[in-house]
Design a protein around this motif. Structure first.
Motif, PDB file in Angstrom:
ATOM      1  N   PRO A   1       0.811  -1.227   0.000  1.00 42.75           N
ATOM      2  CA  PRO A   1       0.000   0.000   0.000  1.00 42.75           C
ATOM      3  C   PRO A   1       0.841   1.273   0.000  1.00 42.75           C
ATOM      4  N   ARG A   2       0.274   2.338  -0.563  1.00 38.84           N
ATOM      5  CA  ARG A   2       0.898   3.662  -0.516  1.00 38.84           C
ATOM      6  C   ARG A   2       0.827   4.248   0.891  1.00 38.84           C
ATOM      7  N   GLU A   3      -0.322   4.046   1.548  1.00 39.52           N
ATOM      8  CA  GLU A   3      -0.564   4.617   2.871  1.00 39.52           C
ATOM      9  C   GLU A   3      -1.171   3.561   3.782  1.00 39.52           C
ATOM     10  N   VAL A   4      -0.851   3.672   5.075  1.00 37.50           N
ATOM     11  CA  VAL A   4      -1.427   2.777   6.089  1.00 37.50           C
ATOM     12  C   VAL A   4      -1.831   3.621   7.285  1.00 37.50           C
ATOM     13  N   HIS A   5      -3.108   3.574   7.640  1.00 37.10           N
ATOM     14  CA  HIS A   5      -3.620   4.322   8.791  1.00 37.10           C
ATOM     15  C   HIS A   5      -4.196   3.320   9.795  1.00 37.10           C
ATOM     16  N   VAL A   6      -3.782   3.438  11.052  1.00 35.07           N
ATOM     17  CA  VAL A   6      -4.120   2.434  12.060  1.00 35.07           C
ATOM     18  C   VAL A   6      -4.780   3.082  13.268  1.00 35.07           C
ATOM     19  N   THR A   7      -5.818   2.431  13.785  1.00 33.83           N
ATOM     20  CA  THR A   7      -6.439   2.826  15.054  1.00 33.83           C
ATOM     21  C   THR A   7      -6.525   1.590  15.944  1.00 33.83           C
ATOM     22  N   ALA A   8      -6.594   1.814  17.256  1.00 34.39           N
ATOM     23  CA  ALA A   8      -6.642   0.687  18.192  1.00 34.39           C
ATOM     24  C   ALA A   8      -7.389   1.091  19.448  1.00 34.39           C
ATOM     25  N   VAL A   9      -7.965   0.104  20.122  1.00 35.96           N
ATOM     26  CA  VAL A   9      -8.588   0.302  21.428  1.00 35.96           C
ATOM     27  C   VAL A   9      -8.135  -0.836  22.326  1.00 35.96           C
ATOM     28  N   GLU A  10      -7.846  -0.524  23.587  1.00 40.83           N
ATOM     29  CA  GLU A  10      -7.340  -1.525  24.516  1.00 40.83           C
ATOM     30  C   GLU A  10      -8.259  -1.626  25.720  1.00 40.83           C
ATOM     31  N   ARG A  11      -8.796  -2.823  25.958  1.00 40.31           N
ATOM     32  CA  ARG A  11      -9.599  -3.052  27.147  1.00 40.31           C
ATOM     33  C   ARG A  11      -8.695  -3.282  28.351  1.00 40.31           C
ATOM     34  N   ASP A  12      -7.705  -4.161  28.173  1.00 39.94           N
ATOM     35  CA  ASP A  12      -6.684  -4.426  29.188  1.00 39.94           C
ATOM     36  C   ASP A  12      -5.478  -4.997  28.459  1.00 39.94           C
ATOM     37  N   THR A  13      -4.485  -5.483  29.190  1.00 44.59           N
ATOM     38  CA  THR A  13      -3.263  -5.943  28.542  1.00 44.59           C
ATOM     39  C   THR A  13      -3.474  -7.185  27.687  1.00 44.59           C
ATOM     40  N   ASP A  14      -4.585  -7.912  27.913  1.00 42.01           N
ATOM     41  CA  ASP A  14      -4.817  -9.157  27.189  1.00 42.01           C
ATOM     42  C   ASP A  14      -5.936  -9.094  26.160  1.00 42.01           C
ATOM     43  N   SER A  15      -6.546  -7.934  25.971  1.00 37.84           N
ATOM     44  CA  SER A  15      -7.643  -7.852  25.004  1.00 37.84           C
ATOM     45  C   SER A  15      -7.742  -6.453  24.427  1.00 37.84           C
TER      46      SER A  15
END
Length: 314
Positions: free
Chosen positions: A182-196
């Motif tokens: 890909p030309r571009e990569v945009h990433v988002t994330a959400v963390e409930r805790d260290t294991d999920s």
């Protein structure tokens, strides 16, 4: 064929395949004597806790690495240096430098190195590969991959620090095979805790877009589910799967065009059996290696791009 199977956790998925064959002799290696003996007995294998034996014993033909990711390249290089064929779990490396070192070592060796790119053997994915190559539904414009799971593997971390490398890698391989880098990569994330947690990557290509979404934010009754939707200029393919710990998915594939919607017949196959069957066929001289380190390098590079956006500095 004598096989040294290293790892008693995820190694059980490979062990189940070997146990169903009558042409292999498997020794299971682990650190904990009691656990190693218990798991080996379950599959009818011999148990061993002396790791050095897997590399030094000349009777072993193949070393199968089902170990934590940071050990994949070092152990694969060690096996090659001892004249063994190698099957390593994915991802094959934790950096591009490591990945390139394994590619170079494999190309210089007369031994085979296999990377467990199991999703390449999923029948629905092979239909997608063929459709992209042959232009069956026109040009691919949009590819969305997703997977969401409950904590099916006790003790396994499925937090955002590992999701890109451990859970997105296969889908990113599907994307790079279909669309390239890909030309571009945009990433988002959400963390409930260290294991999920959950991670989503959106990728831009010339004339196309792709998404990869993984999540471990599901309750146990959910199990594991995933799939992909591929939109072409002249139709859509959609794959939906459910899967448990055994790695044997139940999959449906649907094609939708201007003429209507139909379910595509899929050959019966499960991904780990098909992958290991391929490995053993190559070693028997009956097939060409389709899962070389060189062939896995582009997906590794994209996976690391996503990983470093989610986990800066790691």
């Amino acid at each position: 064929m004598k096989i040294a199977l290293l790892g008693t956790s995820f190694g059980q998925a490979h062990a189940a395949v070997y146990a169903a064959r009558d042409d292999v002799d498997v020794v299971m290696f682990g650190r904990d004597p009691d656990r190693t003996a218990k798991v080996a007995e379950q599959f009818g294998f011999t148990a061993c806790t002396d790791l050095d034996t897997a590399f030094s014993d000349a009777s072993f033909d193949l070393v199968d690495l089902c170990l934590p990711t940071p050990l994949h390249t070092p152990m694969a290089l060690r096996a090659l240096s001892e004249g063994k064929h190698v099957l390593t779990e994915l991802p094959m490396a934790v950096s591009m430098a490591e990945g390139r070192s394994l590619v170079a070592a494999a190309e210089e060796s007369d031994r085979h190195v296999f990377v467990d790119m199991f999703e390449r053997f999923v029948p629905a994915n092979r239909v997608l590969d063929d459709a992209v190559r042959d232009g069956t539904y026109g040009r691919l414009e949009e590819l969305t991959c997703w997977s969401a799971t409950a904590p099916l593997w006790p003790g396994a971390c499925l937090g955002v620090q590992v999701l890109p490398m451990e859970a997105m890698h296969s889908d990113l391989d599907l994307i790079t095979r279909a669309l390239g880098t890909p030309r571009e990569v945009h990433v988002t994330a959400v963390e409930r805790d260290t294991d999920s947690g959950a991670v989503e990557a959106v990728m831009a290509f010339d004339g196309a877009i792709a998404r990869s979404s993984v999540s471990s934010l599901r309750p146990m009754p959910w199990g594991g589910r995933g799939g992909w939707t591929a939109a072409f200029t002249d139709g859509v393919l959609e794959s939906v799967s459910t899967m448990g710990y055994d790695g044997k998915p139940v999959t449906t594939l649907t094609a939708c065009t201007a003429d209507g919607t139909r379910e595509v017949d899929l050959e019966p196959a499960d991904q780990y059996t098909a992958m290991i069957n391929h490995v053993l066929a190559v070693l028997a001289g009956e097939a060409d290696n389709l899962i070389t380190p060189a062939g896995a390098l582009e997906a590794l590079e994209l996976t690391l791009r996503v990983h470093h956006q989610v986990n800066p500095g790691r």
